[in-house]
Design an enzyme around this catalytic site. Structure first.
Site, short mmCIF file in Angstrom:
data_model
loop_
_atom_site.label_atom_id
_atom_site.label_comp_id
_atom_site.label_asym_id
_atom_site.label_seq_id
_atom_site.Cartn_x
_atom_site.Cartn_y
_atom_site.Cartn_z
N TYR A 23 0.79 -1.23 0.00
CA TYR A 23 0.00 0.00 0.00
C TYR A 23 0.83 1.28 0.00
CZ TYR A 23 -3.60 -3.36 1.09
OH TYR A 23 -4.44 -4.43 1.03
N HIS A 101 -9.57 1.42 -5.39
CA HIS A 101 -8.64 0.54 -4.68
C HIS A 101 -7.23 0.97 -5.03
CE1 HIS A 101 -11.73 -2.33 -3.47
NE2 HIS A 101 -12.26 -2.11 -4.66
#
Length: 175
Positions: A23, A101
């Site tokens: 991430y 996302h």
């Protein structure tokens, strides 16, 4: 002013510390600052809501709908696996929804059950997915406004408003 609600699903508040190899290292606070700056630069209001609870996300969506929020951008995070109640809520509210996302969920073997309620999905661009999602929402809202705008029929003359002086109204009607 247009208001967009951004919902951040489970574990998104831990950005920058949670699996940075997947991430990235941008923290939730840094991401919020980036997105709020985007909102200021583009003339809309952005409300950001973090939750680890599907029930809280559902409650926030109904509140947003009742408050006249224009649209929802959401990173559902793990809600994408089994968020059937959230999907039903997204179908029930009159708000366009864009799903974002940070990672390419298809490449990771994930499929979002919320996707069928979405106008569209943006995935795989890291924090840029949020900017792309917000810009897509702004474009979607602009398109919807254009589609709702009354159209003049071809060959009809413009009319001055009733509050215009009689002379001006008469001139426009003669055209």
């Amino acid at each position: 002013m247009t208001t967009i609600l951004l919902i951040q699903g489970p574990n998104m508040s831990y950005l920058g510390r949670r699996q940075p190899e997947i991430y990235g290292t941008t923290t939730a606070a840094e991401l919020d600052a980036l997105l709020l700056a985007h909102a200021r630069a583009h003339g809309y209001t952005l409300e950001i809501f973090y939750t680890h609870s599907e029930a809280a996300a559902i409650e926030r969506l109904y509140q947003a709908n009742d408050a006249g929020v224009a649209g929802v951008v959401m990173n559902p995070a793990s809600f994408l696996f089994a968020g059937y109640p959230l999907r039903d809520c997204l179908r029930a509210v009159a708000l366009p929804y864009i799903e974002v996302h940070m990672t390419n969920i298809e490449k990771r073997g994930f499929r979002s059950i919320l996707a069928e309620a979405a106008v569209g999905i943006i995935a795989g661009f890291g924090v840029r997915s949020y900017i792309l999602g917000l810009e897509a929402m702004l474009g979607h809202l602009a398109d919807a406004r254009t589609a709702r705008a009354p159209r003049r029929r071809a060959g009809t003359a413009a009319r001055a408003p009733a509050s215009a002086p009689a002379k001006q109204r008469g001139r426009l009607a003669k055209r």
